[in-house]
Design a protein around this motif. Structure first.
Motif, PDB file in Angstrom:
ATOM      1  N   ARG A  64       0.824  -1.204   0.000  1.00  0.00           N
ATOM      2  CA  ARG A  64       0.000   0.000   0.000  1.00  0.00           C
ATOM      3  C   ARG A  64       0.861   1.258   0.000  1.00  0.00           C
ATOM      4  O   ARG A  64       0.595   2.208  -0.758  1.00  0.00           O
ATOM      5  CB  ARG A  64      -0.937  -0.016   1.204  1.00  0.00           C
ATOM      6  CG  ARG A  64      -1.828   1.212   1.239  1.00  0.00           C
ATOM      7  CD  ARG A  64      -2.895   1.103   2.309  1.00  0.00           C
ATOM      8  NE  ARG A  64      -3.703   2.313   2.297  1.00  0.00           N
ATOM      9  CZ  ARG A  64      -5.004   2.360   2.456  1.00  0.00           C
ATOM     10  NH1 ARG A  64      -5.674   1.230   2.656  1.00  0.00           N
ATOM     11  NH2 ARG A  64      -5.649   3.506   2.434  1.00  0.00           N
ATOM     12  N   ALA A  65       1.878   1.291   0.841  1.00  0.00           N
ATOM     13  CA  ALA A  65       2.770   2.447   0.882  1.00  0.00           C
ATOM     14  C   ALA A  65       3.496   2.612  -0.445  1.00  0.00           C
ATOM     15  O   ALA A  65       3.699   3.744  -0.920  1.00  0.00           O
ATOM     16  CB  ALA A  65       3.774   2.298   2.023  1.00  0.00           C
TER      17      ALA A  65
ATOM     18  N   PRO B  86      -6.302 -11.567 -12.056  1.00  0.00           N
ATOM     19  CA  PRO B  86      -7.419 -10.707 -12.502  1.00  0.00           C
ATOM     20  C   PRO B  86      -7.590  -9.465 -11.622  1.00  0.00           C
ATOM     21  O   PRO B  86      -7.854  -8.370 -12.139  1.00  0.00           O
ATOM     22  CB  PRO B  86      -8.642 -11.636 -12.407  1.00  0.00           C
ATOM     23  CG  PRO B  86      -8.072 -13.012 -12.527  1.00  0.00           C
ATOM     24  CD  PRO B  86      -6.751 -12.952 -11.820  1.00  0.00           C
ATOM     25  N   ASP B  87      -7.442  -9.623 -10.309  1.00  0.00           N
ATOM     26  CA  ASP B  87      -7.549  -8.474  -9.413  1.00  0.00           C
ATOM     27  C   ASP B  87      -6.374  -7.521  -9.605  1.00  0.00           C
ATOM     28  O   ASP B  87      -6.530  -6.293  -9.505  1.00  0.00           O
ATOM     29  CB  ASP B  87      -7.602  -8.930  -7.958  1.00  0.00           C
ATOM     30  CG  ASP B  87      -8.918  -9.608  -7.605  1.00  0.00           C
ATOM     31  OD1 ASP B  87      -9.948  -9.254  -8.210  1.00  0.00           O
ATOM     32  OD2 ASP B  87      -8.911 -10.496  -6.749  1.00  0.00           O
TER      33      ASP B  87
ATOM     34  N   MET C  80      -8.841   6.120  -1.086  1.00  0.00           N
ATOM     35  CA  MET C  80     -10.088   5.371  -1.236  1.00  0.00           C
ATOM     36  C   MET C  80      -9.897   4.160  -2.132  1.00  0.00           C
ATOM     37  O   MET C  80     -10.410   3.070  -1.859  1.00  0.00           O
ATOM     38  CB  MET C  80     -11.183   6.292  -1.781  1.00  0.00           C
ATOM     39  CG  MET C  80     -11.594   7.390  -0.803  1.00  0.00           C
ATOM     40  SD  MET C  80     -12.703   8.620  -1.527  1.00  0.00           S
ATOM     41  CE  MET C  80     -14.204   7.662  -1.679  1.00  0.00           C
ATOM     42  N   LEU C  81      -9.147   4.343  -3.220  1.00  0.00           N
ATOM     43  CA  LEU C  81      -8.866   3.214  -4.103  1.00  0.00           C
ATOM     44  C   LEU C  81      -8.053   2.142  -3.378  1.00  0.00           C
ATOM     45  O   LEU C  81      -8.330   0.939  -3.502  1.00  0.00           O
ATOM     46  CB  LEU C  81      -8.120   3.701  -5.354  1.00  0.00           C
ATOM     47  CG  LEU C  81      -7.859   2.668  -6.441  1.00  0.00           C
ATOM     48  CD1 LEU C  81      -7.872   3.341  -7.817  1.00  0.00           C
ATOM     49  CD2 LEU C  81      -6.521   1.955  -6.262  1.00  0.00           C
ATOM     50  N   LEU C  82      -7.047   2.574  -2.605  1.00  0.00           N
ATOM     51  CA  LEU C  82      -6.219   1.616  -1.884  1.00  0.00           C
ATOM     52  C   LEU C  82      -7.016   0.916  -0.785  1.00  0.00           C
ATOM     53  O   LEU C  82      -6.786  -0.268  -0.506  1.00  0.00           O
ATOM     54  CB  LEU C  82      -4.995   2.321  -1.304  1.00  0.00           C
ATOM     55  CG  LEU C  82      -4.011   2.884  -2.342  1.00  0.00           C
ATOM     56  CD1 LEU C  82      -2.909   3.678  -1.654  1.00  0.00           C
ATOM     57  CD2 LEU C  82      -3.421   1.772  -3.197  1.00  0.00           C
ATOM     58  N   ASP C  83      -7.947   1.631  -0.142  1.00  0.00           N
ATOM     59  CA  ASP C  83      -8.832   0.989   0.835  1.00  0.00           C
ATOM     60  C   ASP C  83      -9.625  -0.133   0.175  1.00  0.00           C
ATOM     61  O   ASP C  83      -9.761  -1.237   0.726  1.00  0.00           O
ATOM     62  CB  ASP C  83      -9.815   2.018   1.417  1.00  0.00           C
ATOM     63  CG  ASP C  83      -9.161   2.964   2.410  1.00  0.00           C
ATOM     64  OD1 ASP C  83      -8.055   2.658   2.890  1.00  0.00           O
ATOM     65  OD2 ASP C  83      -9.774   4.013   2.701  1.00  0.00           O
ATOM     66  N   SER C  84     -10.157   0.160  -1.014  1.00  0.00           N
ATOM     67  CA  SER C  84     -10.932  -0.840  -1.745  1.00  0.00           C
ATOM     68  C   SER C  84     -10.062  -2.038  -2.122  1.00  0.00           C
ATOM     69  O   SER C  84     -10.484  -3.195  -1.982  1.00  0.00           O
ATOM     70  CB  SER C  84     -11.537  -0.210  -2.996  1.00  0.00           C
ATOM     71  OG  SER C  84     -12.215  -1.174  -3.781  1.00  0.00           O
ATOM     72  N   ALA C  85      -8.851  -1.768  -2.583  1.00  0.00           N
ATOM     73  CA  ALA C  85      -7.943  -2.857  -2.959  1.00  0.00           C
ATOM     74  C   ALA C  85      -7.576  -3.702  -1.739  1.00  0.00           C
ATOM     75  O   ALA C  85      -7.489  -4.934  -1.829  1.00  0.00           O
ATOM     76  CB  ALA C  85      -6.687  -2.282  -3.601  1.00  0.00           C
ATOM     77  N   ALA C  86      -7.377  -3.049  -0.588  1.00  0.00           N
ATOM     78  CA  ALA C  86      -7.032  -3.783   0.634  1.00  0.00           C
ATOM     79  C   ALA C  86      -8.168  -4.716   1.036  1.00  0.00           C
ATOM     80  O   ALA C  86      -7.922  -5.840   1.496  1.00  0.00           O
ATOM     81  CB  ALA C  86      -6.711  -2.810   1.752  1.00  0.00           C
TER      82      ALA C  86
END
Length: 242
Positions: free
Chosen positions: A93-94, A146-147, A221-227
């Motif tokens: 994430r970082a 795929p993700d 927000m995108l990284l929250d969703s990916a997490a």
């Protein structure tokens, strides 16, 4: 027919320009960035470049097949600046956040060039290195393929879209920038609650936030969703084993 591009090592052996400068692809790109900064996209032409480099404009076609190829080189140079000095830490994430902020910053530092190149696919070395880095960060973190591709797509497009949006604002004349920013106080903050209750209650916060870029917030927000995707995959794998 376009003239053949001479290999870089042969260009280096060519005699200097009239002012004693030895041309290179990098020098041409740097000069083009300066012209874009000073004159905008309308000011970037082979003629202007030739004048700035003190060479015949036709000489430029030994390095680039045309102005479009130069445009791609400019875009790739911006990505190269973004990646310069970046190293993965192993914290996905970082690492993605750092890459995104670096790319965004590199583009908005050259708003005219960003408007010209943010929507282009260069296929050049720096762009390929950035794409490889993002994909590797995601795959190493454990995202299924795929993700990985889905998050990569959203990450890259979001970053470049915000870069283009913010660059468009910075490319405006300063008076227009100020006029746009002032509307949050001069118009939005003065709307009556009777007709626009939601704007009225949010007006002070809107005035404080809207002149700045929303990219860091959108990126988080995108990284929250990916997490969450990664966590769900991990929970599903544990459940399948039990």
């Amino acid at each position: 027919m376009p003239k053949p591009v001479v290999p870089e090592e042969k260009r280096r052996r060519r005699r200097p320009t009239r002012s004693g400068v030895v041309l290179s692809e990098g020098l041409i790109v740097e000069t083009a960035l300066r012209l874009l900064r000073e004159h905008g996209s309308a000011g970037l032409s082979a003629r202007r470049l030739g004048l700035a480099l003190d060479c015949d404009p036709s000489t430029l076609y030994r390095y680039f097949r045309g102005m479009d190829e130069l445009t791609l080189a400019i875009g790739d140079a911006l990505i190269g600046r973004a990646l310069s000095g970046w190293r993965p830490t192993g914290r996905w994430r970082a690492d993605l956040r750092a890459i995104g902020l670096r790319i965004h910053a590199a583009y908005v530092a050259h708003p005219q060039a960003a408007l010209l190149t943010a929507n282009r696919v260069t296929g050049r070395a720096h762009e390929l290195a950035a794409d490889e880095a993002v994909l590797d960060v995601l795959r190493t973190a454990g995202f299924p393929l795929p993700d990985t591709v889905r998050v990569y797509h959203a990450f890259i497009d979001q970053t470049l879209a915000f870069a283009a949006l913010d660059a468009a604002t910075l490319a405006l004349p300063s008076a227009s920038q100020r006029a746009d920013e002032d509307k949050w106080d001069s118009t939005y903050a003065r709307l009556p609650r009777a007709t626009h209750p939601r704007i009225a209650e949010a007006a002070p916060l809107l005035a404080a936030r809207m002149p700045s870029s929303a990219y860091p917030t959108a990126l988080d927000m995108l990284l929250d969703s990916a997490a969450r995707v990664l966590d769900d995959r991990g929970a599903a794998a544990v459940s399948a084993k039990s």
